[in-house]
Write an enzyme that holds these catalytic residues in place. Structure first.
Site, PDB file in Angstrom:
ATOM      1  N   ARG A 130      -4.914   1.582  -8.263  1.00 16.91           N
ATOM      2  CA  ARG A 130      -3.684   1.025  -7.713  1.00 16.91           C
ATOM      3  C   ARG A 130      -3.771  -0.494  -7.750  1.00 16.91           C
ATOM      4  O   ARG A 130      -4.319  -1.131  -6.847  1.00 16.91           O
ATOM      5  CB  ARG A 130      -3.471   1.560  -6.294  1.00 16.91           C
ATOM      6  CG  ARG A 130      -3.361   3.086  -6.282  1.00 16.91           C
ATOM      7  CD  ARG A 130      -3.463   3.684  -4.903  1.00 16.91           C
ATOM      8  NE  ARG A 130      -3.584   5.142  -4.985  1.00 16.91           N
ATOM      9  CZ  ARG A 130      -3.892   5.923  -3.961  1.00 16.91           C
ATOM     10  NH1 ARG A 130      -4.106   5.382  -2.764  1.00 16.91           N
ATOM     11  NH2 ARG A 130      -3.992   7.231  -4.120  1.00 16.91           N
ATOM     12  N   SER A 133      -2.245  13.636   8.142  1.00 17.49           N
ATOM     13  CA  SER A 133      -3.202  13.297   7.097  1.00 17.49           C
ATOM     14  C   SER A 133      -4.631  13.330   7.628  1.00 17.49           C
ATOM     15  O   SER A 133      -4.893  13.022   8.793  1.00 17.49           O
ATOM     16  CB  SER A 133      -2.893  11.903   6.547  1.00 17.49           C
ATOM     17  OG  SER A 133      -3.937  11.438   5.708  1.00 17.49           O
ATOM     18  N   TYR A 176      -8.448  16.745   2.412  1.00 13.99           N
ATOM     19  CA  TYR A 176      -8.906  16.403   1.068  1.00 13.99           C
ATOM     20  C   TYR A 176     -10.148  17.215   0.704  1.00 13.99           C
ATOM     21  O   TYR A 176     -10.877  17.699   1.570  1.00 13.99           O
ATOM     22  CB  TYR A 176      -9.272  14.917   0.981  1.00 13.99           C
ATOM     23  CG  TYR A 176      -8.112  13.970   0.980  1.00 13.99           C
ATOM     24  CD1 TYR A 176      -7.221  13.932  -0.086  1.00 13.99           C
ATOM     25  CD2 TYR A 176      -7.906  13.092   2.044  1.00 13.99           C
ATOM     26  CE1 TYR A 176      -6.156  13.052  -0.092  1.00 13.99           C
ATOM     27  CE2 TYR A 176      -6.846  12.204   2.042  1.00 13.99           C
ATOM     28  CZ  TYR A 176      -5.974  12.191   0.971  1.00 13.99           C
ATOM     29  OH  TYR A 176      -4.920  11.325   0.962  1.00 13.99           O
ATOM     30  N   LYS A 195      -1.713  21.336  -2.610  1.00 13.74           N
ATOM     31  CA  LYS A 195      -0.870  20.170  -2.917  1.00 13.74           C
ATOM     32  C   LYS A 195      -1.431  19.408  -4.113  1.00 13.74           C
ATOM     33  O   LYS A 195      -2.606  19.045  -4.133  1.00 13.74           O
ATOM     34  CB  LYS A 195      -0.787  19.243  -1.706  1.00 13.74           C
ATOM     35  CG  LYS A 195       0.123  18.032  -1.886  1.00 13.74           C
ATOM     36  CD  LYS A 195       0.190  17.230  -0.595  1.00 13.74           C
ATOM     37  CE  LYS A 195       1.159  16.061  -0.705  1.00 13.74           C
ATOM     38  NZ  LYS A 195       0.690  15.023  -1.654  1.00 13.74           N
ATOM     39  N   TYR A 227       0.842  -1.198   0.000  1.00 14.04           N
ATOM     40  CA  TYR A 227       0.000   0.000   0.000  1.00 14.04           C
ATOM     41  C   TYR A 227       0.877   1.249   0.000  1.00 14.04           C
ATOM     42  O   TYR A 227       0.599   2.226  -0.705  1.00 14.04           O
ATOM     43  CB  TYR A 227      -0.918   0.000   1.220  1.00 14.04           C
ATOM     44  CG  TYR A 227      -1.765   1.247   1.332  1.00 14.04           C
ATOM     45  CD1 TYR A 227      -2.828   1.467   0.465  1.00 14.04           C
ATOM     46  CD2 TYR A 227      -1.495   2.213   2.306  1.00 14.04           C
ATOM     47  CE1 TYR A 227      -3.607   2.608   0.559  1.00 14.04           C
ATOM     48  CE2 TYR A 227      -2.271   3.355   2.411  1.00 14.04           C
ATOM     49  CZ  TYR A 227      -3.318   3.551   1.529  1.00 14.04           C
ATOM     50  OH  TYR A 227      -4.083   4.690   1.621  1.00 14.04           O
ATOM     51  N   ARG A 249       0.855   7.884  -7.302  1.00 14.33           N
ATOM     52  CA  ARG A 249      -0.254   7.038  -6.853  1.00 14.33           C
ATOM     53  C   ARG A 249      -1.588   7.404  -7.487  1.00 14.33           C
ATOM     54  O   ARG A 249      -2.586   6.739  -7.234  1.00 14.33           O
ATOM     55  CB  ARG A 249      -0.382   7.124  -5.327  1.00 14.33           C
ATOM     56  CG  ARG A 249       0.801   6.539  -4.596  1.00 14.33           C
ATOM     57  CD  ARG A 249       0.767   6.873  -3.107  1.00 14.33           C
ATOM     58  NE  ARG A 249      -0.382   6.328  -2.423  1.00 14.33           N
ATOM     59  CZ  ARG A 249      -0.512   5.057  -2.033  1.00 14.33           C
ATOM     60  NH1 ARG A 249       0.454   4.181  -2.301  1.00 14.33           N
ATOM     61  NH2 ARG A 249      -1.596   4.650  -1.387  1.00 14.33           N
ATOM     62  N   GLN A 277      -3.338  18.209   6.735  1.00 11.27           N
ATOM     63  CA  GLN A 277      -3.711  18.008   5.334  1.00 11.27           C
ATOM     64  C   GLN A 277      -5.187  17.669   5.246  1.00 11.27           C
ATOM     65  O   GLN A 277      -5.701  16.854   6.016  1.00 11.27           O
ATOM     66  CB  GLN A 277      -2.869  16.884   4.724  1.00 11.27           C
ATOM     67  CG  GLN A 277      -3.262  16.480   3.314  1.00 11.27           C
ATOM     68  CD  GLN A 277      -4.300  15.352   3.293  1.00 11.27           C
ATOM     69  OE1 GLN A 277      -4.371  14.553   4.221  1.00 11.27           O
ATOM     70  NE2 GLN A 277      -5.105  15.307   2.249  1.00 11.27           N
ATOM     71  N   HIS A 311       1.433  13.018  -6.259  1.00  7.03           N
ATOM     72  CA  HIS A 311       0.921  12.122  -5.213  1.00  7.03           C
ATOM     73  C   HIS A 311       1.784  10.863  -5.096  1.00  7.03           C
ATOM     74  O   HIS A 311       1.286   9.760  -4.851  1.00  7.03           O
ATOM     75  CB  HIS A 311      -0.533  11.743  -5.487  1.00  7.03           C
ATOM     76  CG  HIS A 311      -1.370  11.614  -4.252  1.00  7.03           C
ATOM     77  ND1 HIS A 311      -2.168  12.623  -3.789  1.00  7.03           N
ATOM     78  CD2 HIS A 311      -1.528  10.594  -3.365  1.00  7.03           C
ATOM     79  CE1 HIS A 311      -2.790  12.229  -2.686  1.00  7.03           C
ATOM     80  NE2 HIS A 311      -2.413  11.003  -2.400  1.00  7.03           N
ATOM     81  N   THR A 350      -5.100  19.128  -0.373  1.00  4.22           N
ATOM     82  CA  THR A 350      -4.785  18.213  -1.467  1.00  4.22           C
ATOM     83  C   THR A 350      -5.873  18.270  -2.533  1.00  4.22           C
ATOM     84  O   THR A 350      -7.041  18.017  -2.248  1.00  4.22           O
ATOM     85  CB  THR A 350      -4.642  16.772  -0.942  1.00  4.22           C
ATOM     86  OG1 THR A 350      -3.574  16.726   0.006  1.00  4.22           O
ATOM     87  CG2 THR A 350      -4.341  15.803  -2.074  1.00  4.22           C
TER      88      THR A 350
END
Length: 381
Positions: free
Chosen positions: A164, A106, A129, A251, A24, A278, A127, A275, A155
């Site tokens: 992924r 995060s 989202y 970001k 991961y 990713r 951070q 990222h 972000t």
């Protein structure tokens, strides 16, 4: 076990961690071309060696948003950090604070804001989202401010989750994922005891605080998948400014036009980032994207960069290409997985030592003296 570089921590982490967690962190999107280019493009940049410059006095410190950093490095936001070591966000934050650099928490951390912030003696970064659930975003911003957070990292390169493929193979997602993860934990007893048992609770702390109920790994995947917002635009960021008056870093910038838009928006900084390879495979590495972005907006806001940074030498390369500061993610996560706070402490000392050697041998006595004149060859030259 001999640790002389960040790559040694990666090898040790692969042995210690259950495969679903190692891959991961280690994996990227699709066929992982961008993931590999992030590292190889940086490695191809040649530095200009200079000698006989009396380098007896050398300073790595820098200023960023009214903070003094011991070196131009911050720990990047990494989701699920607390699954890599017992209460991992706390351990990483303590190591960063002790070294005099920022830790970025995060949104999808295991430890909540309220657990990490009191554990360190300097403000951390947070951070966030872009999510459909604006109530959660507002709640997170309010809690971050209450905890003393000064800098927001927003972000913007995840309007949809990346594809992924490694996650399906490793058991992080896909058919029989929960069973495979349990079986993997059983074959990694050191991790299973230290993190799996002693590291509880395994909630996503920031989300659980908002939702009012424990949120485990399966809920994390489902909740995030339903909450990414592909409708986001620059206008939506004005909403964030209503709730955040401190420094804001955007970001996920890879294009000079987007960097100019960030200036128009009034961002205090940007992170040149894909990222960590990713999200979208096939985009430019951060090292390739950085020079054009620096040419467009250097001096108008602070430029940070991440993706592919594995050593202090890479930090010097990114600074020479135009970054003011860099973020490191995978490198610190592997060190954390192997030796906890002590591992991150040692990694940062390695980075500092590598930076000092590079600066002495390129004749740069301060961070401001690391420029494109420090390079013999840039990418594509």
């Amino acid at each position: 076990m001999i640790i002389s570089a960040s790559t040694d921590y990666r090898a040790a982490a692969q042995r210690k961690l259950p495969p679903f967690l190692f891959h991961y962190a280690d994996g990227g999107a699709y066929a992982e071309h961008t993931l590999r280019h992030n590292v190889s493009d940086l490695a191809s940049i040649a530095l200009r060696q200079r000698v006989l410059n009396n380098m007896s006095e050398l300073s790595l410190s820098t200023r960023l948003f009214d903070e003094t950093l011991s070196m131009p490095v911050a720990l990047a936001p990494v989701g699920l950090t607390g699954m890599y070591a017992r209460r991992g966000e706390v351990q990483a934050a303590r190591a960063a604070a002790a070294h005099g650099i920022p830790f970025t928490m995060s949104t999808v951390s295991v430890c909540p804001i309220e657990e990490v912030a009191p554990a360190i003696d300097r403000p951390m970064w947070f951070q966030l989202y872009v999510l459909k659930d604006r109530g959660f975003m507002r709640n997170a911003l309010e809690r971050a401010k209450a905890a003393g957070v000064k800098t927001l990292v927003f972000t913007v390169d995840m309007p949809v989750p990346g594809a992924r493929y490694r996650d399906a193979h490793s058991g992080m997602s896909g058919k029989n994922g929960p069973l495979r993860r349990v079986l993997q934990a059983m074959t990694h007893p050191e991790w299973a005891w230290d993190v799996g048992v002693m590291g509880r609770p395994h909630d996503l702390g920031n989300i659980s605080k908002y939702r009012g109920n424990p949120t485990g790994l399966a809920d994390y995947i489902g909740w995030l998948g339903n909450n990414f917002d592909p409708s986001i635009s620059w206008k939506d960021l004005e909403w964030i400014r209503e709730y955040w008056d401190g420094p804001m870093i955007i970001k996920g910038i890879l294009d000079a036009d987007d960097a100019r838009d960030a200036v128009k928006f009034g961002a205090d900084g940007i992170v040149v980032s894909n990222h960590g390879g990713r999200q979208l495979d096939g985009v430019l590495s951060s090292a390739r994207a950085l020079p054009a972005i620096a040419d467009a907006v250097k001096g108008d806001l602070k430029i940070l960069a991440d993706s592919g940074i594995r050593s202090g030498l890479d930090v010097v390369r990114m600074i020479a290409l135009g970054a003011d500061t860099v973020l490191i993610g995978r490198a610190f996560l592997y060190a954390l997985a192997v030796h906890g706070q002590a591992g991150v402490k040692n990694l940062l000392e390695l980075f500092e030592k590598e930076m000092r050697v590079a600066m002495v041998l390129t004749g740069a006595k301060s961070i401001s003296e690391i420029t494109r004149d420090s390079l013999v060859r840039e990418l594509g030259a």
